[in-house]
Design an enzyme around this catalytic site. Sequence first.
Site, PDB file in Angstrom:
ATOM      1  N   SER A 146     -19.179 -31.907 -34.367  1.00 27.60           N
ATOM      2  CA  SER A 146     -17.851 -31.231 -33.501  1.00 27.60           C
ATOM      3  C   SER A 146     -16.691 -32.192 -33.710  1.00 27.60           C
ATOM      4  O   SER A 146     -16.457 -33.330 -34.082  1.00 27.60           O
ATOM      5  CB  SER A 146     -17.945 -31.459 -32.214  1.00 27.60           C
ATOM      6  OG  SER A 146     -16.937 -30.951 -31.075  1.00 27.60           O
ATOM      7  N   TYR A 159     -20.991 -34.865 -24.380  1.00 30.13           N
ATOM      8  CA  TYR A 159     -21.488 -33.934 -25.764  1.00 30.13           C
ATOM      9  C   TYR A 159     -20.467 -35.053 -26.516  1.00 30.13           C
ATOM     10  O   TYR A 159     -21.189 -34.976 -27.943  1.00 30.13           O
ATOM     11  CB  TYR A 159     -20.710 -32.884 -24.832  1.00 30.13           C
ATOM     12  CG  TYR A 159     -20.312 -32.192 -26.349  1.00 30.13           C
ATOM     13  CD1 TYR A 159     -21.425 -31.082 -26.776  1.00 30.13           C
ATOM     14  CD2 TYR A 159     -19.484 -32.136 -27.301  1.00 30.13           C
ATOM     15  CE1 TYR A 159     -21.843 -30.344 -27.342  1.00 30.13           C
ATOM     16  CE2 TYR A 159     -19.484 -30.534 -27.868  1.00 30.13           C
ATOM     17  CZ  TYR A 159     -20.808 -30.492 -28.593  1.00 30.13           C
ATOM     18  OH  TYR A 159     -19.953 -29.336 -29.242  1.00 30.13           O
TER      19      TYR A 159
END
Length: 255
Positions: A146, A159
């Site tokens: 990510s 996250y």
Amino acid sequence: MSLTLFDLSGKTALITGSSRGLGRAMAEGLAQAGARIVLNGHNAERLQSAAEEMARAGAEVIVARFDVADEAAVVAAFEALDADGVAVDILVNNAGIQFRRPMLDLETADWQRVIDINLTASFVVGREAAKRMAARGRGKIINIASLTSELARATVAPYTVAKGGIKMLTKAMAAEWGEKNIQANAIGPGYMVTDMNEALLSNPDFDAWVKGRTPMRRWGLPEELVGTAIYLASDASNYVSGQVIYVDGGMVSVL
């Protein structure tokens, strides 16, 4: 360079979390490149529907329903594939969740759930796949990283930590399994049009921020991951390992 290097005919690819979103797009793309697909998810109805739709489009599809955060279920799923004579040549560790909350209000259980699904599961599924790849002397592992593998953003701490871990897990896999002829790499998507981002897409301020922050001035589409996935899954990337390729419209490259 011959384009046959990108041909995945005769290969089997397991994509976790592939009944929808980025996983579904990559599964369809790998199928179009010739791979047999093992679809995974935990929602039986959605998984079966995706499998039937892909099969009607000409893909060869196997369904493997298991929870990536349940280690016993992961081990059992690979043993079931072994029993059916299904050898996974390509693994895409895609399954993931998001949980948005300021750290001061974040419960440990919610933190752990995000870490378990986004990071620990990639280790467990990757380990089980790599055991079998190592025995055959070849394999491809693609982890989904990510932008938060590089940069933090408020309210998504677990996250961010998990995806930072994915970057280093990928390098650890490359370091340990390279001599087994297993290449481990990662794809780092930018802001993509997916169900997970629905709330952000519908927020005018956030939508404007993404478009203003991204040099290409738009959100990415799930199918725009396919070319990179095929490259990393194919013989074209046989000497590429431990890398993260960002498919983000240039966002991570600019201030």
